[in-house]
Write an enzyme that holds these catalytic residues in place. Structure first.
Site, PDB file in Angstrom:
ATOM      1  N   TYR A 141     -27.202  50.288 -17.079  1.00  0.00           N
ATOM      2  CA  TYR A 141     -26.457  51.460 -16.602  1.00  0.00           C
ATOM      3  C   TYR A 141     -27.218  52.215 -15.509  1.00  0.00           C
ATOM      4  O   TYR A 141     -26.636  52.997 -14.780  1.00  0.00           O
ATOM      5  CB  TYR A 141     -26.151  52.426 -17.755  1.00  0.00           C
ATOM      6  CG  TYR A 141     -25.126  51.906 -18.749  1.00  0.00           C
ATOM      7  CD1 TYR A 141     -24.522  50.670 -18.578  1.00  0.00           C
ATOM      8  CD2 TYR A 141     -24.754  52.657 -19.852  1.00  0.00           C
ATOM      9  CE1 TYR A 141     -23.602  50.188 -19.468  1.00  0.00           C
ATOM     10  CE2 TYR A 141     -23.820  52.178 -20.760  1.00  0.00           C
ATOM     11  CZ  TYR A 141     -23.250  50.938 -20.575  1.00  0.00           C
ATOM     12  OH  TYR A 141     -22.327  50.463 -21.464  1.00  0.00           O
ATOM     13  N   LYS A 191     -29.959  39.417 -26.319  1.00  0.00           N
ATOM     14  CA  LYS A 191     -29.290  38.192 -25.862  1.00  0.00           C
ATOM     15  C   LYS A 191     -30.383  37.314 -25.276  1.00  0.00           C
ATOM     16  O   LYS A 191     -30.350  36.904 -24.110  1.00  0.00           O
ATOM     17  CB  LYS A 191     -28.204  38.578 -24.834  1.00  0.00           C
ATOM     18  CG  LYS A 191     -27.287  37.455 -24.442  1.00  0.00           C
ATOM     19  CD  LYS A 191     -26.285  37.078 -25.513  1.00  0.00           C
ATOM     20  CE  LYS A 191     -25.449  35.898 -25.058  1.00  0.00           C
ATOM     21  NZ  LYS A 191     -24.660  35.297 -26.146  1.00  0.00           N
ATOM     22  N   ASP A 223     -23.710  38.845 -29.679  1.00  0.00           N
ATOM     23  CA  ASP A 223     -22.385  38.336 -30.046  1.00  0.00           C
ATOM     24  C   ASP A 223     -22.283  38.169 -31.553  1.00  0.00           C
ATOM     25  O   ASP A 223     -21.272  38.522 -32.183  1.00  0.00           O
ATOM     26  CB  ASP A 223     -22.057  37.035 -29.291  1.00  0.00           C
ATOM     27  CG  ASP A 223     -23.236  36.070 -29.212  1.00  0.00           C
ATOM     28  OD1 ASP A 223     -24.373  36.487 -29.518  1.00  0.00           O
ATOM     29  OD2 ASP A 223     -23.023  34.902 -28.849  1.00  0.00           O
ATOM     30  N   ASP A 247     -23.987  50.879 -26.712  1.00  0.00           N
ATOM     31  CA  ASP A 247     -22.748  51.593 -26.412  1.00  0.00           C
ATOM     32  C   ASP A 247     -21.584  50.926 -27.139  1.00  0.00           C
ATOM     33  O   ASP A 247     -20.773  51.570 -27.824  1.00  0.00           O
ATOM     34  CB  ASP A 247     -22.543  51.536 -24.881  1.00  0.00           C
ATOM     35  CG  ASP A 247     -21.450  52.452 -24.387  1.00  0.00           C
ATOM     36  OD1 ASP A 247     -20.870  53.187 -25.206  1.00  0.00           O
ATOM     37  OD2 ASP A 247     -21.181  52.434 -23.171  1.00  0.00           O
ATOM     38  N   ASP A 251     -19.739  52.049 -31.067  1.00  0.00           N
ATOM     39  CA  ASP A 251     -18.329  52.416 -31.184  1.00  0.00           C
ATOM     40  C   ASP A 251     -17.620  51.541 -32.212  1.00  0.00           C
ATOM     41  O   ASP A 251     -16.765  52.019 -32.963  1.00  0.00           O
ATOM     42  CB  ASP A 251     -17.621  52.302 -29.828  1.00  0.00           C
ATOM     43  CG  ASP A 251     -17.609  53.622 -29.082  1.00  0.00           C
ATOM     44  OD1 ASP A 251     -18.493  54.461 -29.363  1.00  0.00           O
ATOM     45  OD2 ASP A 251     -16.736  53.823 -28.220  1.00  0.00           O
TER      46      ASP A 251
END
Ligand code: NAD
Length: 359
Positions: A141, A191, A223, A247, A251
């Site tokens: 980000y 990852k 994943d 993030d 959620d």
């Protein structure tokens, strides 16, 4: 020594829900908590008065506070502001940046009384108690270079996923220490089968592990973590991950608990100073109607007491008071169902206050 709390109600339902949370804070003060409470404007409310979503006066008060309680910012009234740097959300991002709030703690706790409100089967989620530790000021980000540019006759968009060892180490330490205070299990999500930056992430986590021999460290690809969160979420205690994975996963974890109106969060910097806020936004659709759920904000006060003010007994009392009120069947509209008693924002706050005096 008296500590200083800054309350930033913000916009929409922000003032209604922080009002109820401040009542609980006042009750803590009556019971001996030595804090001063100050209030300031942020977001759209600050823009309307000062022409800026994060005025100098608010930033100065935030910098000198030991902890900040934020309601929420934003709303349709300010969506038409053309200068993006003046939008309410910039007030929030500015606070995170100026205060260096790199450690985002997002608990996903399912109150057993609300198991019916989850999108998953009650037996999969009842007793759920996960803490997601998300790195908040780095990663893709913020990485440079970034942009959209013409290359070979077509436009190309690009971002940079970058973490330094020191950034990984400081969020790793927050997570290991969190695990020590909880179930002593830490799952680092990356990852590393594809991305070099997360190979380094994994190496740093492994390097830190021997310093926390009481914590069991495991690794999981993002994943698989997404799948496990909806398949068997109770296997997790503390999860640590980077900004983007955090993030998304936080959620997903939030929805396991049924209502966004129940979820507090904390963002900490290196000196333990923190900003505490509900996970939800300013809910313009219900603002001013006295129907918002104030529990996420009240539970944010509990997190503040635990993580910035070292008052874990008071924090537990607030959490027990919330549990008591839910046991009694009181519900704001977002968590109400047949057989429960629907109450307003203010009634919910008063009920928690009353329970706080009796737990
Ligand atoms: P939102 O979280 O404000 O609302 C989503 C839905 O959840 C709405 O139906 C709302 O009524 C409901 N809801 C949210 N909080 C609730 C509560 N405490 N009690 C009962 N119901 C609740 O998200 P949105 O609609 O996408 O965004 C609205 C505004 O909030 C936008 O301007 C957005 O930019 C801003 N926002 C701010 C923050 C923040 O301040 N941290 C976070 C997210 C969104």
């Amino acid at each position: 020594m008296s500590r200083n709390i800054l309350v930033l109600p913000g916009d929409g339902i922000g003032p209604e829900i922080t009002r109820e949370a401040v009542k609980i804070l006042d009750a803590c003060r009556q019971d001996g908590l030595d804090v001063t409470v100050e209030e300031a404007l942020v977001g759209g409310a600050a823009y309307d008065t000062h022409g800026e979503p994060l005025p100098e006066v608010t930033l100065a008060a935030a910098k000198s506070a030991d902890a900040i309680l934020l309601g929420a910012v934003g709303g349709p009234k300010w969506d038409k502001i053309e200068d993006l740097s003046k939008r309410p959300e910039k007030g929030l991002l500015g606070l995170r940046k100026h205060l260096g709030l790199f450690g985002n703690l997002r608990p996903a706790v399912l109150y057993p009384q609300l198991a019916e409100a989850s999108s998953l089967k009650p037996e999969v989620v009842s007793g759920l108690d996960i803490m997601i530790v998300r790195e908040l000021t780095g990663g893709i980000y913020f990485g440079q270079p970034r942009g959209i540019e013409k290359r070979g006759g077509e436009r190309v968009g690009f971002n940079t996923y970058v973490y330094s060892e020191s950034e990984i180490e400081r969020i790793g330490r927050v997570a290991f220490e969190m695990a020590q205070k909880r179930g002593r299990r830490l799952c680092s999500v990356d990852k590393a089968n594809v991305l070099e930056v997360t190979i380094l992430w994994r190496e740093v986590m492994d390097r830190l592990a021997p310093e926390y021999p009481d914590v069991e460290l495991s690794h999981m690809y993002v994943d698989n973590a997404a799948m496990q969160l909806v398949r068997a979420p109770k296997q997790f205690d503390v999860i640590v991950t980077g900004n983007m994975f955090g993030d998304i996963l936080s959620d997903a974890a939030a929805m396991l608990t049924g209502s966004i109106g129940m979820l507090p969060s904390a963002s900490l910097n290196e000196s333990g100073q923190g900003m505490y806020e509900p996970c939800h936004g300013s809910a313009p659709d219900i603002a001013g109607k006295n129907m918002a759920n104030p529990l996420a904000t009240i539970l944010s006060v509990a997190m503040m007491l635990r993580y910035s003010l070292d008052e874990s007994e008071l924090a537990s009392r607030i959490e027990r008071a919330v549990g008591r009120v839910l046991d009694d069947g009181l519900r704001t509209a977002d968590i109400a169902y047949a057989g429960t008693r629907q109450v307003s924002t203010q009634e919910m706050g008063d009920a928690v206050l009353d329970a706080f005096h009796h737990v």
